[in-house]
Design an enzyme around this catalytic site. Structure first.
Site, PDB file in Angstrom:
ATOM      1  N   PRO A  10       0.770  -1.120   0.019  1.00  0.00           N
ATOM      2  CG  PRO A  10       0.097  -1.115   2.209  1.00  0.00           C
ATOM      3  CD  PRO A  10       0.395  -2.206   1.169  1.00  0.00           C
ATOM      4  NE  ARG A  18       4.087   6.622   1.760  1.00  0.00           N
ATOM      5  CZ  ARG A  18       4.574   5.398   1.990  1.00  0.00           C
ATOM      6  NH1 ARG A  18       4.828   4.650   1.128  1.00  0.00           N
ATOM      7  NH2 ARG A  18       4.169   5.045   3.230  1.00  0.00           N
ATOM      8  CE1 TYR A  23       9.349   5.025   2.987  1.00  0.00           C
ATOM      9  CE2 TYR A  23       7.423   6.794   2.865  1.00  0.00           C
ATOM     10  CZ  TYR A  23       7.971   5.534   3.561  1.00  0.00           C
ATOM     11  OH  TYR A  23       7.576   5.219   4.784  1.00  0.00           O
ATOM     12  CB  ALA A  78       1.739  -0.128   5.857  1.00  0.00           C
ATOM     13  CG  HIS A  81       5.866  -2.287   9.900  1.00  0.00           C
ATOM     14  ND1 HIS A  81       7.031  -2.653   9.809  1.00  0.00           N
ATOM     15  CD2 HIS A  81       5.669  -1.384   8.899  1.00  0.00           C
ATOM     16  CE1 HIS A  81       7.602  -1.796   9.029  1.00  0.00           C
ATOM     17  NE2 HIS A  81       6.775  -1.119   8.450  1.00  0.00           N
ATOM     18  CG  ASP A  88       0.005 -17.274   8.098  1.00  0.00           C
ATOM     19  OD1 ASP A  88       1.286 -17.506   8.734  1.00  0.00           O
ATOM     20  OD2 ASP A  88      -1.044 -17.519   8.650  1.00  0.00           O
ATOM     21  CG  HIS A 101      11.822  -2.378   3.773  1.00  0.00           C
ATOM     22  ND1 HIS A 101      10.098  -2.151   3.876  1.00  0.00           N
ATOM     23  CD2 HIS A 101      12.022  -3.279   4.502  1.00  0.00           C
ATOM     24  CE1 HIS A 101       9.882  -3.110   4.536  1.00  0.00           C
ATOM     25  NE2 HIS A 101      10.676  -4.339   4.665  1.00  0.00           N
ATOM     26  CG  LEU A 102      11.749   2.686  -1.433  1.00  0.00           C
ATOM     27  CD1 LEU A 102      10.165   2.870  -1.307  1.00  0.00           C
ATOM     28  CD2 LEU A 102      12.190   3.471  -2.483  1.00  0.00           C
ATOM     29  CB  SER A 103      12.741   4.308   4.610  1.00  0.00           C
ATOM     30  OG  SER A 103      11.810   3.366   5.288  1.00  0.00           O
ATOM     31  NE  ARG A 108      10.746   5.664   8.189  1.00  0.00           N
ATOM     32  CZ  ARG A 108       9.707   5.890   7.489  1.00  0.00           C
ATOM     33  NH1 ARG A 108       9.719   4.917   6.573  1.00  0.00           N
ATOM     34  NH2 ARG A 108       8.640   6.544   7.443  1.00  0.00           N
ATOM     35  NE  ARG A 112       7.487   4.276   9.541  1.00  0.00           N
ATOM     36  CZ  ARG A 112       6.219   4.401   8.889  1.00  0.00           C
ATOM     37  NH1 ARG A 112       5.852   3.212   8.117  1.00  0.00           N
ATOM     38  NH2 ARG A 112       5.533   5.406   8.994  1.00  0.00           N
TER      39      ARG A 112
HETATM   40  C1  DQA Z   1       8.414   0.887   3.488  1.00  0.00           C
HETATM   41  C2  DQA Z   1       8.641   1.237   4.901  1.00  0.00           C
HETATM   42  C3  DQA Z   1       7.423   0.906   5.880  1.00  0.00           C
HETATM   43  O1  DQA Z   1       7.459   1.073   7.164  1.00  0.00           O
HETATM   44  C4  DQA Z   1       6.216   2.037   5.047  1.00  0.00           C
HETATM   45  O2  DQA Z   1       4.901   1.800   5.526  1.00  0.00           O
HETATM   46  C5  DQA Z   1       6.214   1.939   3.723  1.00  0.00           C
HETATM   47  C6  DQA Z   1       7.373   1.832   2.975  1.00  0.00           C
HETATM   48  C7  DQA Z   1       9.982   1.514   2.893  1.00  0.00           C
HETATM   49  O3  DQA Z   1       9.843   0.931   1.642  1.00  0.00           O
HETATM   50  O4  DQA Z   1      10.635   1.823   3.333  1.00  0.00           O
HETATM   51  O5  DQA Z   1       5.024   2.095   3.035  1.00  0.00           O
HETATM   52  O6  DQA Z   1       8.342  -0.460   3.272  1.00  0.00           O
END
Ligand code: DQA
Length: 149
Positions: A10, A18, A23, A78, A81, A88, A101-103, A108, A112
């Site tokens: 999402p 965003r 990101y 998201a 987490h 599963d 993950h980008l971040s 964080r 997260r």
């Molecule tokens: C994310 C990190 C997640 O915590 C966040 O909800 C995202 C992007 C990332 O790519 O850094 O939507 O997955």
């Protein structure tokens, strides 16, 4: 030739606009196109799905074996987490995958820092912006080379 599936969760459709400080500025379409080119150059194919709906991601994971998918690159966003259901499903299909993950989620907010995927992933790439996806694709191609003798 292997079929690789790129899955994005999402809000990743909003990449580029965003929270660029977390990101980056690249759009998801741009990232997916570059990855598809890399896959093709290595003799593989890439299909991509981004969805804001957990059940849509679940359906695609469940149908991956009958679609001949042999590797998954996944940013659950998201759902990383929260989603025991997606976890599963990944265990059920038993297809090797890399979590992206980008971040750098480890640095964080506390909520997260928990991932439902890291302990079942082949590996995790986190914190390099859009480069995380490229590093994951590089690793996927190497892994496919290593395992498809
Ligand atoms: C994310 C990190 C997640 O915590 C966040 O909800 C995202 C992007 C990332 O790519 O850094 O939507 O997955």
């Amino acid at each position: 030739m292997a079929k690789i599936l790129l899955l994005n969760g999402p809000n990743l459709n909003l990449l580029g606009s965003r929270e660029p400080s977390h990101y980056g500025a690249d759009s998801l379409n741009n990232i997916a196109e570059c990855l598809a080119t890399k896959a093709t150059e290595a003799g593989h194919s890439l299909t991509h799905l981004q969805s804001n709906a957990e059940h849509t991601l679940l359906d695609r994971i469940q149908s991956a074996p009958i679609n001949g998918i042999s590797f998954i690159i996944m940013n659950p966003a998201a759902f990383t987490h929260t989603s025991i259901a997606l976890r599963d499903a990944m265990i059920a299909v038993n297809i090797p995958f890399i979590e992206v993950h980008l971040s750098n989620i480890a640095t964080r907010e506390v909520f997260r820092q928990k991932s439902y995927f890291s302990d079942i992933a082949l590996g995790v790439v986190s914190g390099f912006g859009s480069l995380s996806y490229h590093l994951a694709m590089y690793a996927a191609i190497e892994e496919l080379r290593r395992t498809q003798i």
